[in-house]
Design a protein around this motif. Sequence first.
Motif, PDB file in Angstrom:
ATOM      1  N   GLU A  98     -20.886  15.821 -30.081  1.00 58.05           N
ATOM      2  CA  GLU A  98     -22.294  15.376 -30.420  1.00 58.05           C
ATOM      3  C   GLU A  98     -22.497  14.992 -31.995  1.00 58.05           C
ATOM      4  O   GLU A  98     -23.314  14.410 -32.463  1.00 58.05           O
ATOM      5  CB  GLU A  98     -23.443  16.470 -30.038  1.00 58.05           C
ATOM      6  N   TYR A 149     -28.343  10.353 -24.763  1.00 57.88           N
ATOM      7  CA  TYR A 149     -28.864   9.654 -26.171  1.00 57.88           C
ATOM      8  C   TYR A 149     -28.804   8.101 -25.687  1.00 57.88           C
ATOM      9  O   TYR A 149     -29.053   7.441 -26.578  1.00 57.88           O
ATOM     10  CB  TYR A 149     -27.705   9.682 -26.925  1.00 57.88           C
ATOM     11  N   LEU A 184     -23.790  13.362 -22.538  1.00 59.10           N
ATOM     12  CA  LEU A 184     -24.322  13.096 -23.839  1.00 59.10           C
ATOM     13  C   LEU A 184     -24.641  11.470 -23.756  1.00 59.10           C
ATOM     14  O   LEU A 184     -25.557  10.920 -24.407  1.00 59.10           O
ATOM     15  CB  LEU A 184     -23.439  13.288 -25.060  1.00 59.10           C
TER      16      LEU A 184
END
Length: 271
Positions: free
Chosen positions: A23, A78, A74
């Motif tokens: 991240e 995102y 992730l």
Amino acid sequence: MTSIIFDLHSHHDRCGHAEGKIEDYIQAAIDRGLHYIGISDHSPYFYADEDQLHPGIAMAKSELNNYVKEVLSLKEKYQDKIHVLLGMESDYFPEYEALYKEKYKQYPFDYIIGSVHFVHGKSIFQRGRWDNLSKQERLEEKESYYRLIQQSAKSGMFQVLGHIDAMKGFLLDFHDEKTPIIDETLKVIADEGVAIEVNTSGKNKDCGGWYPSHEILERAYYYGVDISFGSDSHVPSRIGDDYKEVQETLRQIGFKEMVYFVNKKRHNVLL
């Protein structure tokens, strides 16, 4: 084809020699205005009996599922800010090619970077690895390296080949050993339709600069080799490092585009 900024080569703490979580690299990429960030940590040593053969070099075999799940999670988290790509930097061992292929087909990789890190069982980054070799032995070592790169290009496993002159990292006279095998290798790569990366991490080795050399990039242009980009970041602050400079250098050589991969499909970025 729009002006896309991408970086396909990044690592994180799972491999044992990089800093930060996945991240952290994604957030750094967003801060730098990237459109695509590829997560491509070092492949496990699938052939080993041990779960983690070299803890300071690559992730454990048992971590691969967690790695993929984390990247895919992730990617979703995102998706409104950046495209997160699932990649891997894979070692290439001809004798274990079938094993590695079998492992990789189980996962939805956007691309796999094929990197030769070992020649005759020794790391290409081993300092002084040819200090006591004769000129002929050095030439043979270099040619063995490029024959492995040729095999990796022909394997069908990879979309991108990683740092194709990285053996120069701590062998500063690597390019003094002249051989036609580099041209032969570039022709094989072009014929196989595999890309090579401009990898800006050479600046962290004794050699400085990028992989591959400007001379090799000029020869790659001559043979029509596709060029991708990877910072090979082992710290989040290096994401996208020298991207604009790489683009300008490629333009000066004559390249018109760079390439990246999504779901193993090639996408072009105009320079």
